[in-house]
Write a protein that holds these residues in place. Sequence first.
Motif, PDB file in Angstrom:
ATOM      1  N   UNK A  35       0.756  -1.197  -0.067  1.00 21.04           N
ATOM      2  CA  UNK A  35      -0.040   0.048   0.010  1.00 21.04           C
ATOM      3  C   UNK A  35       0.747   1.079  -0.002  1.00 21.04           C
ATOM      4  N   UNK A  38       2.695   1.832  -3.274  1.00 23.04           N
ATOM      5  CA  UNK A  38       1.716   2.211  -4.353  1.00 23.04           C
ATOM      6  C   UNK A  38       1.416   3.685  -4.364  1.00 23.04           C
ATOM      7  N   UNK A  39       1.402   4.226  -2.923  1.00 28.63           N
ATOM      8  CA  UNK A  39       1.266   5.537  -2.581  1.00 28.63           C
ATOM      9  C   UNK A  39       2.381   6.509  -3.155  1.00 28.63           C
ATOM     10  N   UNK A  41       4.642   5.431  -5.176  1.00 27.24           N
ATOM     11  CA  UNK A  41       4.754   5.534  -6.599  1.00 27.24           C
ATOM     12  C   UNK A  41       3.875   6.473  -7.225  1.00 27.24           C
ATOM     13  N   UNK A  42       2.444   6.561  -7.085  1.00 26.20           N
ATOM     14  CA  UNK A  42       1.670   7.710  -7.634  1.00 26.20           C
ATOM     15  C   UNK A  42       2.043   8.950  -7.313  1.00 26.20           C
ATOM     16  N   UNK A  43       2.349   9.398  -5.894  1.00 24.83           N
ATOM     17  CA  UNK A  43       2.782  10.874  -5.538  1.00 24.83           C
ATOM     18  C   UNK A  43       4.126  11.228  -6.271  1.00 24.83           C
ATOM     19  N   UNK A  45       5.254  10.153  -9.007  1.00 21.50           N
ATOM     20  CA  UNK A  45       4.787  10.515 -10.425  1.00 21.50           C
ATOM     21  C   UNK A  45       4.250  11.908 -10.764  1.00 21.50           C
ATOM     22  N   UNK A  46       3.275  12.327  -9.685  1.00 24.67           N
ATOM     23  CA  UNK A  46       2.646  13.321  -9.607  1.00 24.67           C
ATOM     24  C   UNK A  46       3.600  14.307  -9.411  1.00 24.67           C
ATOM     25  N   UNK A  49       5.872  15.068 -12.584  1.00 22.13           N
ATOM     26  CA  UNK A  49       5.048  15.874 -13.465  1.00 22.13           C
ATOM     27  C   UNK A  49       4.768  17.390 -13.253  1.00 22.13           C
ATOM     28  N   UNK A  50       4.376  17.487 -12.063  1.00 16.70           N
ATOM     29  CA  UNK A  50       4.263  18.889 -11.640  1.00 16.70           C
ATOM     30  C   UNK A  50       5.536  19.907 -11.822  1.00 16.70           C
ATOM     31  N   UNK A  85       7.613   3.748 -15.553  1.00 19.95           N
ATOM     32  CA  UNK A  85       6.324   4.328 -15.817  1.00 19.95           C
ATOM     33  C   UNK A  85       6.123   5.686 -16.699  1.00 19.95           C
TER      34      UNK A  85
ATOM     35  N   UNK B 196      -1.872   3.509 -10.543  1.00 19.60           N
ATOM     36  CA  UNK B 196      -0.550   3.415 -10.429  1.00 19.60           C
ATOM     37  C   UNK B 196       0.152   4.615 -10.469  1.00 19.60           C
ATOM     38  N   UNK B 197      -0.527   5.800 -11.104  1.00 20.10           N
ATOM     39  CA  UNK B 197       0.588   6.895 -11.326  1.00 20.10           C
ATOM     40  C   UNK B 197      -0.483   8.130 -10.775  1.00 20.10           C
ATOM     41  N   UNK B 198      -1.483   7.968 -10.104  1.00 23.98           N
ATOM     42  CA  UNK B 198      -2.370   8.918  -9.696  1.00 23.98           C
ATOM     43  C   UNK B 198      -2.868   8.682  -8.089  1.00 23.98           C
ATOM     44  N   UNK B 199      -2.630   9.538  -7.276  1.00 26.96           N
ATOM     45  CA  UNK B 199      -2.914   9.108  -5.779  1.00 26.96           C
ATOM     46  C   UNK B 199      -4.541   9.179  -5.889  1.00 26.96           C
ATOM     47  N   UNK B 239      -3.022  -1.216  -7.070  1.00 32.20           N
ATOM     48  CA  UNK B 239      -3.496   0.353  -6.783  1.00 32.20           C
ATOM     49  C   UNK B 239      -4.820   0.650  -6.328  1.00 32.20           C
ATOM     50  N   UNK B 242      -5.025   0.167  -2.670  1.00 32.44           N
ATOM     51  CA  UNK B 242      -4.256   1.178  -1.839  1.00 32.44           C
ATOM     52  C   UNK B 242      -5.362   2.431  -1.871  1.00 32.44           C
TER      53      UNK B 242
END
Lengths: 89, 292
Positions: A35, A38-39, A41-43, A45-46, A49-50, A85, B196-199, B239, B242
Motif C-alpha cells: 500500500x 503504491x502511494x 509511486x503515484x505521489x 509521478x505526480x 510531472x508537476x 512508468x 498506479x500513477x495518480x493518488x 493500486x 491502496x
Amino acid sequence: MSKKVAPTQSLGETVEDLHIIFAELDKSYDNRRPIGRSMIMAKAVEAIKNKPALSGGIAAAMKNGTIIALEAAVAHPILKPVIARLAKA
Amino acid sequence: MSSQTDYTPPKVWQWNTESGGTWASTNRPIAGPTHDKVLPVGKHPLQLYSLGTPNGQKVTILLEELLAIGEAGAEYDAHLIKISDGDQFSSGFVAVNPNSKIPALMDHSTPTPTRVFESGSILLYLAEKFGHFIPTEHSARTECLSWLFWQMGSAPYLGGGFGHFYSYAPIKIEYCIDRFTMEVKRQLDVLNRHLETHSFMVGDQYTIADIAIWPWYGAVVQNNAYNAAEFIDAPAYPHVIRWAEQIAERPALKRGRIVNRISGDLADQLHERHDADDFEHRTQDKIAAASD
Ligand SMILES: N[C@@H](CCC(=O)N[C@@H](CS)C(=O)NCC(=O)O)C(=O)O
C-alpha cells in the motif's frame, strides 16, 4: 510525461530533487508495504510531472544514458518503477 | 461451458411475475407510480430520499464531506426509501425521480424547490452548488467529469451485470457470469493502471470522481460487495486497493457510507439521518441497546 522539452537541469540537481521528493514520501508512507509503495509511486509521478525542470532532467537522463547513474545515486526502491512508468507515458 | 438451450424467446415478450430472484417482486417493465404517498420533508434545505446502496452512498458521502469542511448549507435530512418494499414507486417519489430509483434529492433552498435525480447528476449539482470536490481549472474539471461519467456508464456492468448474475440470480449461469466478470476485471484494470500513477482519480485532488467510484469498485476490492474479492482476484489490483483503503480512512466517508443503510453491522446502520449527532445516538446498535 509531457513530450514538450522543458528547461533541463543538471544530473546533480535532478538527483537532489528526487532525494527530496522520496525523503518526504518516506516520512508519510511505508515503502516496505504494498500500500505504501503504491502511494509513493503515484505521489512521486505526480510530483515529477508537476515540476517541468525535473521532468526535463529525467527525460534527458533517459536519452543520454545517464539514467543508470541517476538511479544509483538516488538509490530508492521505487525510483526504477517510476522511471519505467514515465518512459511509457 | 454449461448451456441453457431450452428457452426460445417468444414473438412478443410477456411479463412473468414468477421469474424469481432477489429483486423479482420489485422489478417491473413499466414506469410510473403504483400508489399515492406524499414524501416526508424535514427541516433542512436538502431533502434526500435514498437507501445506503453504492448509488445512495455516493450522495451521503459527498454531503458529509461538504459538512466536514464547514458548508452548513449542506445540512440534510436523509429519508429511507425501502426499494424492496416498493417505496420508489410512490407518487411522491416518482415526482422527484420519474425513473423510480434511489437516490433522489430535493433542494428547498432554491426559489422554487429543485429536484435532482441520478447519482452522478446529484454529485455534480452539489459540487457546483458549493464549489468543492470538483476542480475549477478546465482540464482537471474535464478529467473529473470524464471519470464521473465513466463510473455512471461502467457501474451497471458491475452491479446490474456481474453482481446480479454472480450473487442475486436464482440460477448460476456460466455464460452471464463469464461475460460480466470479464468486463468488471477489465474495468478494474483500467482503474489500476490509472491509479498506479495518480493518488486519486484526478491527480492529487479528492473529487466527486473518487466519491462516485469508491462505493462500487472500492467495495468490490475490499470485499464489501457480493463477497467476490477472491473470485475477481482483488490482489491483482493493488493500486485500486491502496486508493480504496486510503479513502476509507476519511472520517466524513465513514459517516456518509452508513446513512440509510439497512444491512450489515448494526453500528454501521443509520436508517435515517436528520441531525449531525444522529451518528452518535441513532445507529441501530444504539437504538437496540436503548430498547433493551
Ligand atoms: N443510474 C442510477 C441508478 C440508481 C439505481 O439503480 N438505484 C437502485 C438502487 S442502487 C434502485 O433504486 N433500484 C430500485 C428499482 O430498480 O426499482 C443512479 O446512479 O442514480
